[in-house]
Design an enzyme around this catalytic site. Structure first.
Site, short mmCIF file in Angstrom:
data_model
loop_
_atom_site.label_atom_id
_atom_site.label_comp_id
_atom_site.label_asym_id
_atom_site.label_seq_id
_atom_site.Cartn_x
_atom_site.Cartn_y
_atom_site.Cartn_z
NE ARG A 27 -0.79 -38.61 23.54
CZ ARG A 27 -1.54 -37.46 21.96
NH1 ARG A 27 -1.70 -37.91 21.42
NH2 ARG A 27 -2.10 -36.52 22.75
CB THR A 61 -6.83 -28.13 10.88
OG1 THR A 61 -5.45 -29.13 11.10
CG2 THR A 61 -5.36 -27.28 10.52
CB THR A 84 -10.16 -29.26 23.82
OG1 THR A 84 -10.24 -28.85 24.86
CG2 THR A 84 -10.02 -27.72 23.39
NE ARG A 85 -7.88 -31.59 18.16
CZ ARG A 85 -7.33 -32.29 17.10
NH1 ARG A 85 -6.67 -32.71 16.29
NH2 ARG A 85 -7.45 -33.62 17.85
NE ARG A 140 -1.86 -34.52 6.04
CZ ARG A 140 -3.05 -34.74 6.84
NH1 ARG A 140 -4.29 -34.88 5.98
NH2 ARG A 140 -3.71 -35.15 8.02
NE ARG A 141 -6.35 -33.65 9.43
CZ ARG A 141 -6.33 -34.42 10.95
NH1 ARG A 141 -5.98 -32.89 11.94
NH2 ARG A 141 -6.79 -35.42 10.97
NE ARG A 179 -0.90 -29.41 19.84
CZ ARG A 179 0.18 -29.00 20.64
NH1 ARG A 179 0.79 -29.22 20.67
NH2 ARG A 179 -0.03 -30.44 21.67
N GLY A 180 -5.27 -29.30 20.72
CA GLY A 180 -5.80 -29.09 22.04
C GLY A 180 -6.67 -31.07 22.01
CB CYS A 227 5.32 -37.06 12.78
SG CYS A 227 5.82 -38.09 13.02
CE LYS A 253 -3.66 -38.20 13.96
NZ LYS A 253 -2.54 -37.17 14.11
CG ASP A 254 0.77 -39.08 17.51
OD1 ASP A 254 0.82 -38.01 15.97
OD2 ASP A 254 0.20 -39.63 18.25
#
Length: 311
Positions: free
Chosen positions: A9, A119, A146-147, A123-124, A141-142, A236, A75-76
């Site tokens: 990515r 988040t 950004t987050r 899960r979180r 998201r981001g 996921c 994890k993805d």
């Protein structure tokens, strides 16, 4: 020398972690950034489904020859094997824990009543609601910067965000963490902190160039974790946590399924005594602990929680 084209990515985090791993390949490499659905669709992970959105475009590039290797955040990675593709290596795991990045240096316990915490992970979200029902959990998201800016920027609109500590470390931003969340209360996503290296089936030359990055203990641990996801038929983005580790001659696994609203939490923990750390023994241990954990979770009603999260 043939240059190995390594797909990843294009985010700063993905490029940084892929570049660091690719330095260990026995070949000259060129990183090839690939745009995925998850990079362009800013809908919540629950809305777009989560499974494969950060992976499919990379796998397509691998299969059609635009890249020779695809590197993913593990994890993805969907738990179902992809035809024509081999998971040839799992990197040694970075610190798997989650980190709180809050305004004013606040720790989790010090967040004020009703604090807004961001988040994008179901899960979180569930874990935050279990630990602090008073919090307002905000779906965001981001990319990492950004987050972070949502809580620590000049125009911050949140009190805190929760991010993977591994990602912060790989970007040199771990000093932005104001609290490290324990694996006891905040067990992480299956595979969190590890990277997956995929190649085309039968590509022996590429396999030889990258297989040295495989870390047997991490591979066994994440195999056990991912088997929990598969056994629960959860994707996921499901509110499921699983963390395993090899230590003291044993493989330990804890799997947890949550109601997204934090009202229910089902947990199962199991261990397997290892005869050796040979790949076959590690693989057997991963299968055993995951099967027992999944059976216990299903008996407790985990399938209903996963189904409700999809609805």
């Amino acid at each position: 020398m043939t240059v190995l084209k390594v797909g990843t990515r294009g985010s700063a985090l993905a490029m940084a972690q892929c570049g660091a791993l690719a330095e260990r390949f026995d070949a000259e490499v060129a990183l090839v950034p690939i745009t995925t659905q998850g990079d362009t669709d800013r809908s919540s992970l629950q809305q777009i489904g989560g499974t494969g959105v950060f992976v499919s475009a990379l796998r397509d590039a691998l299969l059609d020859g635009r890249v020779d290797v695809a590197v993913h955040s593990l994890k993805d990675l969907p738990t179902t094997p992809a035809p024509g593709i081999e998971l040839v290596a799992v990197s040694k795991r970075e610190d798997a824990r989650d980190a709180l990045c809050a305004r004013d240096g606040l720790a989790f316990a010090d967040l004020p009543q009703g604090a807004r915490v961001g988040t994008g992970s179901p899960r979180r979200m569930a874990q935050l609601r279990v630990a602090r029902p008073d919090l307002e959990v905000v779906d965001i998201r981001g990319n990492v910067p950004t987050r972070l800016a949502r809580a620590q920027g000049d125009d911050a609109d949140l009190d805190a965000v929760v991010l993977a500590l591994a990602g912060l470390k790989r970007l040199g931003l771990d000093d932005r963490a104001t609290d490290i969340l324990s694996l006891v209360d905040f067990p992480t996503a299956p595979g969190q902190g590890a990277l997956a290296v995929e190649i085309r089936d039968g590509d022996g030359a590429t396999r030889a160039a990258v297989v040295k990055t495989d870390h047997a203990a991490t591979r066994a641990a994440v195999d056990a974790e991912r088997r929990v996801l598969a056994g629960l038929e959860a994707g996921c983005s499901a509110p499921v946590a699983a963390h395993a580790e090899v230590a003291d001659g044993m493989l330990f696994l804890t799997g947890i399924a949550y109601a997204t609203d934090g009202s229910t939490r089902l947990s199962a923990s199991h261990a397997f005594t290892l005869d050796s750390t040979k790949p076959a023994d590690l693989a057997e241990a991963a299968r055993d602990v995951a099967e027992r954990a999944v059976a216990e979770l299903l008996e407790g009603g985990a399938a209903d929680l996963v189904h409700e999260a999809r609805a």
